[in-house]
Motif scaffolding. Structure first.
Motif, PDB file in Angstrom:
ATOM      1  N   GLY A  27     -58.843  36.040  21.375  1.00 14.19           N
ATOM      2  CA  GLY A  27     -57.619  36.315  22.109  1.00 14.19           C
ATOM      3  C   GLY A  27     -56.600  37.068  21.273  1.00 14.19           C
ATOM      4  O   GLY A  27     -55.958  38.012  21.752  1.00 14.19           O
ATOM      5  N   ARG A  31     -55.176  40.766  22.148  1.00 11.99           N
ATOM      6  CA  ARG A  31     -53.742  41.031  22.204  1.00 11.99           C
ATOM      7  C   ARG A  31     -53.368  42.156  21.253  1.00 11.99           C
ATOM      8  O   ARG A  31     -52.529  43.018  21.571  1.00 11.99           O
ATOM      9  CB  ARG A  31     -52.969  39.763  21.853  1.00 11.99           C
ATOM     10  N   TYR A  35     -51.386  45.678  22.279  1.00 15.70           N
ATOM     11  CA  TYR A  35     -50.091  46.036  21.709  1.00 15.70           C
ATOM     12  C   TYR A  35     -50.172  47.316  20.883  1.00 15.70           C
ATOM     13  O   TYR A  35     -49.216  48.120  20.874  1.00 15.70           O
ATOM     14  CB  TYR A  35     -49.527  44.887  20.878  1.00 15.70           C
ATOM     15  N   ARG A  56     -49.077  47.646  29.938  1.00 18.83           N
ATOM     16  CA  ARG A  56     -50.465  47.180  29.956  1.00 18.83           C
ATOM     17  C   ARG A  56     -51.353  48.101  30.778  1.00 18.83           C
ATOM     18  O   ARG A  56     -52.453  48.463  30.370  1.00 18.83           O
ATOM     19  CB  ARG A  56     -50.516  45.763  30.539  1.00 18.83           C
ATOM     20  N   LEU A  80     -58.578  37.614  26.275  1.00 15.83           N
ATOM     21  CA  LEU A  80     -57.316  37.025  26.743  1.00 15.83           C
ATOM     22  C   LEU A  80     -57.563  35.695  27.458  1.00 15.83           C
ATOM     23  O   LEU A  80     -56.749  34.765  27.359  1.00 15.83           O
ATOM     24  CB  LEU A  80     -56.599  38.003  27.666  1.00 15.83           C
ATOM     25  N   MET A  83     -57.765  33.176  24.841  1.00 13.86           N
ATOM     26  CA  MET A  83     -56.434  32.774  24.386  1.00 13.86           C
ATOM     27  C   MET A  83     -55.843  31.731  25.331  1.00 13.86           C
ATOM     28  O   MET A  83     -55.232  30.736  24.883  1.00 13.86           O
ATOM     29  CB  MET A  83     -55.523  33.997  24.311  1.00 13.86           C
ATOM     30  N   ARG A 112     -47.479  29.382  27.669  1.00 12.35           N
ATOM     31  CA  ARG A 112     -48.283  30.461  27.100  1.00 12.35           C
ATOM     32  C   ARG A 112     -49.652  30.536  27.764  1.00 12.35           C
ATOM     33  O   ARG A 112     -50.195  31.627  27.948  1.00 12.35           O
ATOM     34  CB  ARG A 112     -48.436  30.254  25.592  1.00 12.35           C
ATOM     35  N   TYR A 116     -51.083  33.977  29.491  1.00  4.82           N
ATOM     36  CA  TYR A 116     -52.323  34.650  29.105  1.00  4.82           C
ATOM     37  C   TYR A 116     -53.387  34.558  30.196  1.00  4.82           C
ATOM     38  O   TYR A 116     -54.227  35.459  30.316  1.00  4.82           O
ATOM     39  CB  TYR A 116     -52.843  34.082  27.782  1.00  4.82           C
ATOM     40  N   SER A 119     -52.471  37.398  32.431  1.00  2.00           N
ATOM     41  CA  SER A 119     -52.829  38.648  31.762  1.00  2.00           C
ATOM     42  C   SER A 119     -54.336  38.877  31.814  1.00  2.00           C
ATOM     43  O   SER A 119     -54.793  39.996  32.090  1.00  2.00           O
ATOM     44  CB  SER A 119     -52.353  38.621  30.302  1.00  2.00           C
ATOM     45  N   ARG A 210     -41.145  43.217  19.655  1.00  2.00           N
ATOM     46  CA  ARG A 210     -41.645  42.543  20.857  1.00  2.00           C
ATOM     47  C   ARG A 210     -40.536  41.733  21.523  1.00  2.00           C
ATOM     48  O   ARG A 210     -40.375  41.744  22.747  1.00  2.00           O
ATOM     49  CB  ARG A 210     -42.802  41.628  20.477  1.00  2.00           C
ATOM     50  N   SER A 267     -51.252  40.816  15.087  1.00  2.00           N
ATOM     51  CA  SER A 267     -52.163  40.011  15.901  1.00  2.00           C
ATOM     52  C   SER A 267     -53.565  39.982  15.290  1.00  2.00           C
ATOM     53  O   SER A 267     -54.250  38.953  15.336  1.00  2.00           O
ATOM     54  CB  SER A 267     -52.228  40.557  17.329  1.00  2.00           C
TER      55      SER A 267
END
Length: 276
Positions: A27, A31, A35, A56, A80, A83, A112, A116, A119, A210, A267
């Protein structure tokens, strides 16, 4: 329970824990890829003013255009999802560290997990052919969701509450990065001097960049609620572009964009050195 049964149970837990750790590392890597791409697109926007979508969807569209795009998209979505699985395990079992079982840490892990999971769903949907989550999707989705919330009884307050929460989260992310709180979640003692320097540079600058993007998203939501106008709500691309309208102009946009690239690199470091 017999000794053999105890050994089998212990082995089962070890296998489960190792699977969750592997999911978390995948994950972090996924990520990082997103990014890096979003940050690179934002850098292009800042330097050239092009119409590239720095969100994204824009990143996924660029991945899809590569010869191995389909494979990469599925890998990112699965990463993801891993994650989200790890954050789910923290919600029920507690996170690593001395305060990992505190209620506020579990609640943060749950939030979180939802983030995720959503996402992962959007990336996997894109991989499966649903292009509604493509370029410009975050801007469109933000406006659509804001419009729906504003139509509800007390909708302005719902939008305002969510927006203030996102704004506060952005400032919290940036503040923790500036204070280097990420060190608490890394195997810091085992890192070399150069590895620590790498994580400090990417973690601090990347986390601040971020956090500023999240803060801009939240601020636009506050404006939408105040004006009762969903068109004022911004997605990631619009939020990044909004930095060019500040007194610092395109230079702030470029600084934030570079920060997003650095957060992608951070990350990757977390994938290797995060305490799990």
């Amino acid at each position: 329970m017999t000794t053999a049964q105890g050994d089998e149970a212990g082995t089962g837990r070890e296998v489960r824990d190792e699977a969750v750790r592997a999911s978390a590392r995948a994950g972090f890597a996924a990520r990082g890829v997103l990014y890096l791409l979003v940050g690179a697109l934002a850098v292009r926007v800042g330097l050239t003013g092009t119409g590239d979508q720095a969100d994204r969807g824009g990143a996924l569209a660029h991945i899809a255009a590569t010869p191995v795009g389909a494979v990469l998209l599925w890998a990112l979505g699965i990463g993801l999802a891993g994650m989200a699985l790890w954050r789910l395990s923290e919600t029920f079992l507690g996170a690593a560290g001395p305060k990992g079982d505190k209620a506020h840490r579990r609640a943060l892990s749950a939030a979180r997990c939802v983030f995720y999971a959503v996402s992962a769903f959007l990336v996997l949907s894109f991989a499966a052919g649903e292009r509604g989550s493509g370029e410009g999707s975050t801007d469109r989705q933000s406006r659509d969701v804001t419009a729906r919330l504003l139509e509800l009884p007390g909708g302005r307050w719902w939008v305002g509450a969510v927006a203030v929460g996102v704004l506060a989260a952005g400032l919290w992310i940036a503040g923790r990065a500036a204070l280097r709180k990420y060190r608490d979640h890394l195997t810091w003692g085992s890192l070399t001097r150069y590895q620590r320097r790498f994580m400090d540079v990417t973690g601090a600058a990347g986390g601040i960049g971020r956090g500023l993007v999240f803060a801009a998203l939240g601020f636009s939501g506050v404006q939408a609620a105040t004006a009762f106008d969903p068109s004022r709500a911004k997605g990631m691309d619009d939020a990044i572009r909004s930095f060019a309208q500040t007194p610092a102009g395109p230079w702030l946009l470029l600084a934030v964009a570079v920060g997003l690239v650095l957060f992608g690199a951070f990350s990757f470091g977390e994938a290797k050195w995060h305490r799990l």
